[in-house]
Design a protein around this motif. Sequence first.
Motif, PDB file in Angstrom:
ATOM      1  N   SER A 263     -11.240  13.365   1.715  1.00  0.00           N
ATOM      2  CA  SER A 263     -12.395  12.956   1.198  1.00  0.00           C
ATOM      3  C   SER A 263     -13.672  13.454   1.519  1.00  0.00           C
ATOM      4  N   ASN A 264     -13.693  14.349   2.481  1.00  0.00           N
ATOM      5  CA  ASN A 264     -15.112  15.252   3.070  1.00  0.00           C
ATOM      6  C   ASN A 264     -14.779  16.475   2.494  1.00  0.00           C
ATOM      7  N   ARG A 265     -14.193  16.647   1.737  1.00  0.00           N
ATOM      8  CA  ARG A 265     -13.609  18.046   0.993  1.00  0.00           C
ATOM      9  C   ARG A 265     -13.337  19.176   1.781  1.00  0.00           C
ATOM     10  N   SER A 266     -12.831  18.792   3.157  1.00  0.00           N
ATOM     11  CA  SER A 266     -12.188  19.730   3.804  1.00  0.00           C
ATOM     12  C   SER A 266     -10.791  19.769   3.556  1.00  0.00           C
ATOM     13  N   LEU A 267     -10.030  21.088   4.236  1.00  0.00           N
ATOM     14  CA  LEU A 267      -8.678  21.155   3.593  1.00  0.00           C
ATOM     15  C   LEU A 267      -7.779  20.975   4.677  1.00  0.00           C
ATOM     16  N   THR A 268      -6.356  20.368   4.517  1.00  0.00           N
ATOM     17  CA  THR A 268      -5.556  20.332   5.191  1.00  0.00           C
ATOM     18  C   THR A 268      -4.188  21.149   4.920  1.00  0.00           C
ATOM     19  N   SER A 269      -3.476  21.866   5.805  1.00  0.00           N
ATOM     20  CA  SER A 269      -2.203  22.395   5.036  1.00  0.00           C
ATOM     21  C   SER A 269      -1.266  21.469   4.927  1.00  0.00           C
ATOM     22  N   THR A 270      -0.423  21.592   3.908  1.00  0.00           N
ATOM     23  CA  THR A 270       0.622  20.707   3.455  1.00  0.00           C
ATOM     24  C   THR A 270       2.049  21.517   3.458  1.00  0.00           C
ATOM     25  N   SER A 271       2.146  22.710   2.837  1.00  0.00           N
ATOM     26  CA  SER A 271       3.335  23.497   2.632  1.00  0.00           C
ATOM     27  C   SER A 271       3.037  24.692   2.222  1.00  0.00           C
TER      28      SER A 271
ATOM     29  N   TYR B 145       2.186  40.277  -8.191  1.00  0.00           N
ATOM     30  CA  TYR B 145       2.051  41.487  -8.969  1.00  0.00           C
ATOM     31  C   TYR B 145       2.592  42.586  -8.255  1.00  0.00           C
ATOM     32  N   SER B 146       3.873  42.786  -8.793  1.00  0.00           N
ATOM     33  CA  SER B 146       4.539  43.991  -8.233  1.00  0.00           C
ATOM     34  C   SER B 146       5.792  44.241  -9.247  1.00  0.00           C
ATOM     35  N   THR B 147       6.202  45.539  -9.325  1.00  0.00           N
ATOM     36  CA  THR B 147       7.124  45.837 -10.352  1.00  0.00           C
ATOM     37  C   THR B 147       8.309  45.108 -10.409  1.00  0.00           C
ATOM     38  N   GLY B 148       8.683  44.469 -11.447  1.00  0.00           N
ATOM     39  CA  GLY B 148      10.076  43.700 -11.603  1.00  0.00           C
ATOM     40  C   GLY B 148      10.009  42.427 -10.940  1.00  0.00           C
ATOM     41  N   CYS B 149       8.909  41.770 -10.520  1.00  0.00           N
ATOM     42  CA  CYS B 149       8.978  40.611 -10.050  1.00  0.00           C
ATOM     43  C   CYS B 149       8.932  39.406 -11.067  1.00  0.00           C
ATOM     44  N   ALA B 150       9.770  38.381 -10.875  1.00  0.00           N
ATOM     45  CA  ALA B 150       9.748  37.117 -11.776  1.00  0.00           C
ATOM     46  C   ALA B 150       8.670  36.198 -11.353  1.00  0.00           C
ATOM     47  N   ALA B 151       8.150  35.331 -12.214  1.00  0.00           N
ATOM     48  CA  ALA B 151       6.960  34.182 -11.785  1.00  0.00           C
ATOM     49  C   ALA B 151       8.102  33.187 -11.489  1.00  0.00           C
ATOM     50  N   GLN B 152       7.561  32.206 -10.639  1.00  0.00           N
ATOM     51  CA  GLN B 152       8.333  31.080 -10.271  1.00  0.00           C
ATOM     52  C   GLN B 152       7.456  29.846 -10.713  1.00  0.00           C
ATOM     53  N   ALA B 153       8.572  28.758 -11.097  1.00  0.00           N
ATOM     54  CA  ALA B 153       8.083  27.326 -11.251  1.00  0.00           C
ATOM     55  C   ALA B 153       8.218  26.739  -9.821  1.00  0.00           C
ATOM     56  N   LEU B 154       7.112  26.002  -9.507  1.00  0.00           N
ATOM     57  CA  LEU B 154       7.144  25.319  -8.069  1.00  0.00           C
ATOM     58  C   LEU B 154       7.158  23.646  -8.352  1.00  0.00           C
ATOM     59  N   ALA B 155       7.966  23.280  -7.952  1.00  0.00           N
ATOM     60  CA  ALA B 155       7.653  21.675  -7.874  1.00  0.00           C
ATOM     61  C   ALA B 155       6.849  21.099  -6.692  1.00  0.00           C
ATOM     62  N   VAL B 156       6.259  19.905  -7.063  1.00  0.00           N
ATOM     63  CA  VAL B 156       5.408  19.494  -6.148  1.00  0.00           C
ATOM     64  C   VAL B 156       5.673  17.903  -5.963  1.00  0.00           C
ATOM     65  N   ASP B 157       5.489  17.490  -4.605  1.00  0.00           N
ATOM     66  CA  ASP B 157       5.750  15.903  -4.512  1.00  0.00           C
ATOM     67  C   ASP B 157       4.745  15.137  -5.087  1.00  0.00           C
ATOM     68  N   SER B 158       4.613  13.687  -4.741  1.00  0.00           N
ATOM     69  CA  SER B 158       3.750  12.942  -5.463  1.00  0.00           C
ATOM     70  C   SER B 158       2.284  13.131  -5.081  1.00  0.00           C
ATOM     71  N   THR B 159       2.108  13.960  -3.754  1.00  0.00           N
ATOM     72  CA  THR B 159       0.910  13.931  -3.444  1.00  0.00           C
ATOM     73  C   THR B 159       0.286  15.246  -3.845  1.00  0.00           C
ATOM     74  N   GLY B 160       1.207  15.893  -4.514  1.00  0.00           N
ATOM     75  CA  GLY B 160       0.697  17.437  -5.153  1.00  0.00           C
ATOM     76  C   GLY B 160       1.182  18.531  -4.249  1.00  0.00           C
ATOM     77  N   ALA B 161       1.706  18.463  -2.882  1.00  0.00           N
ATOM     78  CA  ALA B 161       2.097  19.380  -2.038  1.00  0.00           C
ATOM     79  C   ALA B 161       3.359  20.092  -2.738  1.00  0.00           C
ATOM     80  N   LEU B 162       3.522  21.494  -2.606  1.00  0.00           N
ATOM     81  CA  LEU B 162       4.579  22.189  -2.939  1.00  0.00           C
ATOM     82  C   LEU B 162       5.917  21.726  -2.036  1.00  0.00           C
ATOM     83  N   THR B 163       6.848  21.696  -2.986  1.00  0.00           N
ATOM     84  CA  THR B 163       8.219  21.461  -2.175  1.00  0.00           C
ATOM     85  C   THR B 163       9.424  22.552  -2.408  1.00  0.00           C
ATOM     86  N   ALA B 164       9.356  23.153  -3.616  1.00  0.00           N
ATOM     87  CA  ALA B 164      10.347  24.241  -3.757  1.00  0.00           C
ATOM     88  C   ALA B 164      10.161  24.900  -4.980  1.00  0.00           C
ATOM     89  N   ALA B 165      10.513  26.178  -4.930  1.00  0.00           N
ATOM     90  CA  ALA B 165      10.793  26.908  -6.254  1.00  0.00           C
ATOM     91  C   ALA B 165      12.091  26.366  -7.041  1.00  0.00           C
TER      92      ALA B 165
END
Length: 360
Positions: free
Chosen positions: A58-66, A95-115
């Motif tokens: 709420s104070n615009r600070s950041l907290t690590s989630t995942s 950005y490297s030769t031959g690398c795939a892009a990944q779809a990353l799921a998030v939980d209900s809060t928006g934190a990343l959970t898994a590729a």
Amino acid sequence: MRFSLSTLLLAVVPKVFGDKHYFFSGFFTGNMIVAIDERKRNVYVATTGQIQSYAIKSNRSLTSTSNITLSSSCQNANYIATTNASPYTVFGVAYSTGCAAQALAVDSTGALTAATANLTYNSTSGVHGLDISPDAAFVYSADDMGNAVWAHSYDRETKTAQTLQYLAAPEGANPRHLAVHPNGAWVYAIYEEANSLAVYKRDNKTGLLTDEKTTYSLLPAGFTNTSSYWADEVKFSLPTSNSTNTTTSSLTNFITSAQPKYLITGTRSRSTNATGYVSAFALDASTGAITSQLFLLPTTASGGSANAVSPALFREEYLAITDSGANFVEVWKIEREGVGASAVARLGFESGPANVVWMD
């Protein structure tokens, strides 16, 4: 490795209003590119070997989630794109030769959970930019190393991706970034080496693209030293009626709300002894097609390594421009009827800002 204070919460005060507007900035020191989710609840960071998520307090600070750890051969996390509706999938690429892009799921809060899925390319590809269709069913990739544009489908229910289309770009083009119009009818791509903006028509049902063979120069007419520049970024301005409703999960509301008035681009100089350029294009209010190139202006100070543009949320005529060579972010205002633009605020740093994302 966490970034702690390397990505900062910043305040900019445009003189026209006198009130404060906030954004987060990524920095090339530590190789950090940032993105923000549609609800303005999470910041995502692409950094060496990881894609990270941070909750905005709420104070615009950041907290690590995942964090999501990348493979040893694809460490250069470089770009993040976020969807506009639930389940708010995040897409990231190294950005490297031959690398795939990944779809990353998030939980209900928006934190990343898994590729959950890989978007694959050729072994010679090196994708530098991504964007997502308004219905979140298709992902488009700018293949800088492979000189192509790609289209993939993505099923949010099954969390699977499929390659739909490979479109070779003209020789010497090197697509770097691209942007899908909110109405789904167009994809506009930056050709980095050619220093131009390219137009692709999009089928809203199939997601397939057609190269319109139309380009606009992002350098002044008559330039002979085009190799001294490299075009960078393309973004749509954000109509206030869209940006003020950042908590909605309704995709229908997003697609049918007011459409952007401008398409904005940034071009870098390869030397800090020369300026970069910023340009804006007028868009047809009903079709989203480009109607004219409104202006092409030199940026202030150095061309830098970024010159990335970021349209503001609070008024459509405002945008931020990063200058990583001279270590500042400026806020620019597009003049009435788009006849020009100029800087109205500046914030300096000790190291080079890469890109910014607006909080409000």
